[in-house]
Design an enzyme around this catalytic site. Sequence first.
Site, short mmCIF file in Angstrom:
data_model
loop_
_atom_site.label_atom_id
_atom_site.label_comp_id
_atom_site.label_asym_id
_atom_site.label_seq_id
_atom_site.Cartn_x
_atom_site.Cartn_y
_atom_site.Cartn_z
CG ASP A 72 48.39 -83.41 -5.96
OD1 ASP A 72 48.00 -82.55 -6.78
OD2 ASP A 72 48.53 -84.61 -6.24
CG ASP A 96 44.95 -84.89 -12.74
OD1 ASP A 96 45.61 -83.84 -12.85
OD2 ASP A 96 45.12 -85.70 -11.83
C1 GLA Z 1 47.05 -85.48 -9.49
C2 GLA Z 1 45.98 -84.57 -8.90
C3 GLA Z 1 45.47 -85.15 -7.60
C4 GLA Z 1 44.92 -86.55 -7.84
C5 GLA Z 1 45.99 -87.42 -8.49
C6 GLA Z 1 45.42 -88.76 -8.93
O1 GLA Z 1 48.19 -85.50 -8.71
O2 GLA Z 1 46.48 -83.27 -8.71
O3 GLA Z 1 44.47 -84.32 -7.04
O4 GLA Z 1 43.78 -86.45 -8.66
O5 GLA Z 1 46.54 -86.79 -9.64
O6 GLA Z 1 46.36 -89.56 -9.57
#
Ligand code: GLA
Length: 426
Positions: free
Chosen positions: A236, A175
């Site tokens: 997301d 990430d």
């Molecule tokens: C980000 C990523 C998600 C997930 C969250 C976890 O938002 O884009 O897919 O992994 O972090 O905290």
Amino acid sequence: MMAARVKLVSRVLWLGCVLAFRCLVLVPGGLPGAWGLDNGLAMTPTMGWLHWERFMCNVNCQEEPDSCISEKLFLQIAEIMASDGWKDVGYEYICIDDCWMAPKRDSKGRLEADPKRFPNGIRRLADYVHSKGLKLGIYADVGNKTCAGFPGSFGYYDIDAKTFADWGVDLLKFDGCHCDSIQHLAEGYKQMSLALNRTGRSIVYSCEWPLYMWPIFKPNYTEIRKYCNHWRNFADIYDSWESIKNTLDWTSSNQKIIVPVAGPGGWNDPDMLVIGNFGLSQDQQITQMALWAIMAAPLLMSNDLRHISPEAKALLQDKDVIAINQDRLGKQGYRLRKENSFEVWERPLLNLAWAVAIVNLQEIGGPRSYIISVTSLGRGLACNPDCLITELLPEKRKLGFYEWTSSLKTQINPTGTVLLRLEKTS
Ligand code: GLA
């Protein structure tokens, strides 16, 4: 490091030549495949399960022992993936997302799993997953902290890559939260790629590099492809139709940039499949499955495989749709047309076949018909001089033989999709 990079680049060049040759042979007049990360992995989009969308950062195992992020959850999901037909159709990677870590590194600077929630540690979990014929994915972050505030990998790339390899991890989702500069972000993604490479273990590298670049400037996808097996571009995913629509809109609006870079070894990642959860109707779930197949997207389900409806299971395990997603030509599809609240998407497949998805985006009224002249499909070639068309979704049925001048009439539910496969007759 320099020597490793030169080696990586020269191997990448070699792979590029091989892919270019292969694509030129298979697609007359086609463009050579883009160069990719040469770790031999993700030659088709990764398939598996990832905890985030469904289970998020639930660490309350006292009150919610069945849905908190703990080894129990992954053991149970692994067991079901192996025994309920998931593995048989290709779902292979069971992936841990954020919130698995202890709040601090150990005395040697290594990451540790939370000892209460993962009392046997990740190594033992990986052993169990491997014993089921599956692979284990884990999560870390390029910056100082993960998005949920657990220890980040900045300054620890080699140690963390080695820890994951020692544990027997097979995929890393990396990430991009809490990174202090765009330079650190880019360097960090590259350094982790090289660090994983140096471990000698085959570890799929799933990046979010472009997602964190876009707000600042346009990502260099040729470079990203050299270091990552797949990469998130957009926000997301949520368990809602709104979220699916936004993801599709973003993808089609940027298709000129992102479609040409996808290919064996490196894929655009529109995020998890949320089929089997709460927010999508059956038609909307069909749309997600069909379009993720057209987009050559990693198929990472985020749902509760212990409690899933037969309809969602059948859709996720549909071999014909998965075959489109996993098509070895490895070309991502694109939106061909948008008119009157319909969208037509198409994807070239092996042996001059094509997949076509027609989406009805009108959210008022009932099923609407859409007539398409087959001449317009597959750059005029899909049905030239003729083709056989099979409907895969919402129902599996042979529609028959179509000549170049024929039209095809479809009937599509609101927010639903008809997915077709067009094959040459000779
Ligand atoms: C980000 C990523 C998600 C997930 C969250 C976890 O938002 O884009 O897919 O992994 O972090 O905290």
